[in-house]
Enzyme design. Structure first.
Site, short mmCIF file in Angstrom:
data_model
loop_
_atom_site.label_atom_id
_atom_site.label_comp_id
_atom_site.label_asym_id
_atom_site.label_seq_id
_atom_site.Cartn_x
_atom_site.Cartn_y
_atom_site.Cartn_z
N LYS A 121 0.84 -0.95 0.24
CA LYS A 121 -0.16 -0.18 -0.26
C LYS A 121 1.05 1.74 -0.20
O LYS A 121 2.22 1.31 0.58
CB LYS A 121 -1.12 -0.44 1.08
CG LYS A 121 -1.93 0.97 1.51
CD LYS A 121 -2.69 0.74 3.20
CE LYS A 121 -3.88 1.79 3.17
NZ LYS A 121 -4.81 1.70 3.73
N SER B 239 -9.06 0.93 2.81
CA SER B 239 -9.64 2.49 2.44
C SER B 239 -7.69 1.15 1.67
O SER B 239 -7.46 1.70 0.48
CB SER B 239 -8.46 3.16 2.86
OG SER B 239 -7.59 2.65 4.10
N SER C 105 -9.75 -1.26 7.26
CA SER C 105 -9.21 -0.97 5.74
C SER C 105 -8.25 -2.23 5.51
O SER C 105 -8.42 -1.84 4.05
CB SER C 105 -8.29 0.41 5.91
OG SER C 105 -9.56 2.08 6.06
#
Lengths: 473, 68
Positions: free
Chosen positions: A80, A155, A179
């Site tokens: 990420k 997310s 997330s």
């Protein structure tokens, strides 16, 4: 051999160690796949093809010499874009950070380098790990491989999409209110939010100070436990890092659930909020299955979901605003509208309200610990709704309001999202299994027994190969 | 986009006090909605917890000592 794109970490690692598969072959296959399909899913912000091939070649040479470092050696992963990687931008998917350059690796990236893992690239997220799937940023939002018109969850949206589309067997995510587990739920993969302090936050751009967690994301429970071991452990440079040895999550992973005591937090989805009928049917079937496998399952009651939500949201708003205050004041137009709307409320949270949320957090943590005294784990839904259409901002926002993941960010205890089946139209369904602090081995053990009994993890989305492969061209 | 001059006076004052004049000018509806969300009262504390209960985490000065 399984199609290389769908190799699990466990399968691939065994093949690498036995020299039946080369890390270079695996890495090239995934780079080709990313080049061929990612324009449909927007999972990757940056593909580090040259670095990946260099790391894969180094792993290949070491393994050939018998210098096997462990189960992540030569295994590709995606990161990420909120973790620092030396020399690269940590953009957090934001225009505001587009010119950033990290001067050092995040702790978990260092751990993965040491383990010999191969970085494929950095993947998409919701801007600064908050807001939602935004269309007013320099990069488009990631799409759901099961249906690209649907939200992939966030997310850690790029991590979820990359795994579900077979572009990586493992990915790093972060989780402040769900997330890691939200994209795991929406994309039909496995996402673990470990205990607060189990995995270092050093070198990870914060969303909040006290609710953030780094979490492993994979396609199977066993892979998740392997990946967790590679990244967990004490970091003297992180004041939140726990001073304890990481428990062995693989030792009893396949010991089954016979005799284990599991509590079901039903009121979250039967009374406290409206839940989708398919999600409820699937968790009901999961309860039946775990009972058939020998677990003792009973319903338990905690404070209403709205109280947990209030607690998480207040702390989240205040802490996130403290981090972004200057930019919100000086350049609000540089945030996506969804992000700005998430950050702005923090300006209006009083100190007294923040303190009361901390008092509430302590009370809720005590309540959860009391409930766990005669239980080995609890289970409840992850998303109460199905993934909405990605371009319907109001519907996406509703999915963020109706979820039971943020409960375990408040308690800081481990929680995993696992597949519980599919809707008639092929949309993944999921539940959470959660445990006491540092009881990741128990959470993984129950999740593994359930996954093995269902076989849901073997199903993959229908991916269309559209473009010409890059590295073999 | 709506007009910032139509923002309630209390919200405008608070936003300006918090350095949000630019956000208020550009996004008056967003600031108004944010104020409503941020000012919304917290739910009741569970039984046994009051406003004089100590919040967690407790500040621990020993944590900063050398070797800790």
């Amino acid at each position: 051999m399984t199609d290389v794109a769908w190799l699990t970490v466990a399968e691939g690692s065994q093949l690498l160690r036995a020299k039946k598969l080369s890390p270079v072959e695996w890495t090239k296959a995934l780079l080709d796949r990313i080049a061929a399909i990612d324009s449909q899913y927007n999972a990757f912000l940056v593909v580090t093809a040259d670095q990946a091939l260099a790391q894969a070649k180094a792993a290949e040479a070491e393994i050939a010499k018998g210098q096997w470092r462990g189960p992540m050696h030569g295994v590709p992963y995606a990161c990420k874009d909120i973790f620092d990687i030396e020399g690269m931008a940590t953009t957090c998917h934001s225009k505001i950070r587009i010119d950033h350059r990290a001067s050092a690796d995040a702790f978990v990236v260092k751990r993965l380098r040491k383990a010999g893992a191969v970085l494929l690239g950095k993947v998409a997220l919701h801007e600064f790990a908050t807001g939602g799937p935004a269309f007013d940023l320099p990069w488009p939002p990631a799409r759901n491989p099961w249906n690209r018109d649907l939200h992939p969850g966030g997310s850690s949206s790029g991590s979820g999409a990359a795994l579900a589309a077979g572009m990586a067997p493992a990915a790093l995510g972060t989780d402040t209110g769900g997330s890691v587990r939200n994209p795991a739920t929406c994309c039909g993969i496995v996402g673990m939010k470990p205990t607060y302090g189990a995995v270092s936050l050093n070198g990870v751009f914060p969303l909040t100070y006290s609710l953030d967690h780094v979490g492993p994301m994979t396609r199977t429970v066993e892979d998740n436990a392997i990946f967790f071991h590679a990244i967990a452990g004490h970091d003297p440079d992180d004041p939140t890092s726990a001073r304890r040895e990481t428990p062995d999550c693989l030792k009893d992973l396949k010991a089954g659930v016979k005799g284990l005591r599991i509590g079901v937090i039903e009121h979250f989805y039967r009374q406290d909020a409206e839940a989708n009928a398919d999600q409820v049917r699937a968790i009901d079937q999961a309860v039946d299955l775990l009972q058939k496998l020998g677990a003792s399952v009973k319903t338990i009651r905690l404070s209403p979901l709205s109280l947990w939500t209030d607690c998480n949201r207040t702390i989240h708003q205040a802490e996130a605003y403290a981090i972004h205050e200057k930019d919100v004041q000086q350049r609000p137009e540089d945030f996506a509208a969804l992000t700005r709307n998430r950050l702005l409320p923090g300006a209006f949270v009083s100190a007294a309200k923040y303190i009361r949320a901390q008092q509430l957090r302590a009370a809720l943590c005590r309540e959860f610990a009391d409930a766990m005294r005669d239980l080995d784990a609890v289970m409840t839904l992850s998303s109460l709704l199905l993934p909405s259409r990605i371009e319907d901002a109001a519907a996406v926002a509703k999915t963020y309001d109706q979820q039971a993941r943020l409960v375990f960010n408040v308690t800081g205890t481990p929680a995993i999202s696992v597949l519980t089946g599919f809707t008639a139209s092929g949309i993944p369904l999921a539940m959470q299994i959660a445990g006491s602090a540092f009881e990741e081995p128990m959470v993984y053990r129950i999740a593994q027994a359930y996954e093995a009994a269902t076989g849901f993890a073997d199903r993959h989305p229908p991916i269309k190969l559209r473009e010409k492969a890059a590295t073999t061209a | 986009m709506s007009d910032a001059s139509k923002t309630p006076e209390a919200v405008r004052l608070m936003a300006e006090q918090h350095g949000l004049a630019k956000a208020l000018k550009l996004y008056p509806d967003g600031v108004k909605a944010a104020a409503e969300r941020g000012l919304k009262p917290l739910g009741d504390l569970p039984a046994g917890t009051t406003q004089i209960s100590s919040p967690a985490p407790i500040f621990n000065p020993a944590r900063f000592e050398r070797g800790e």
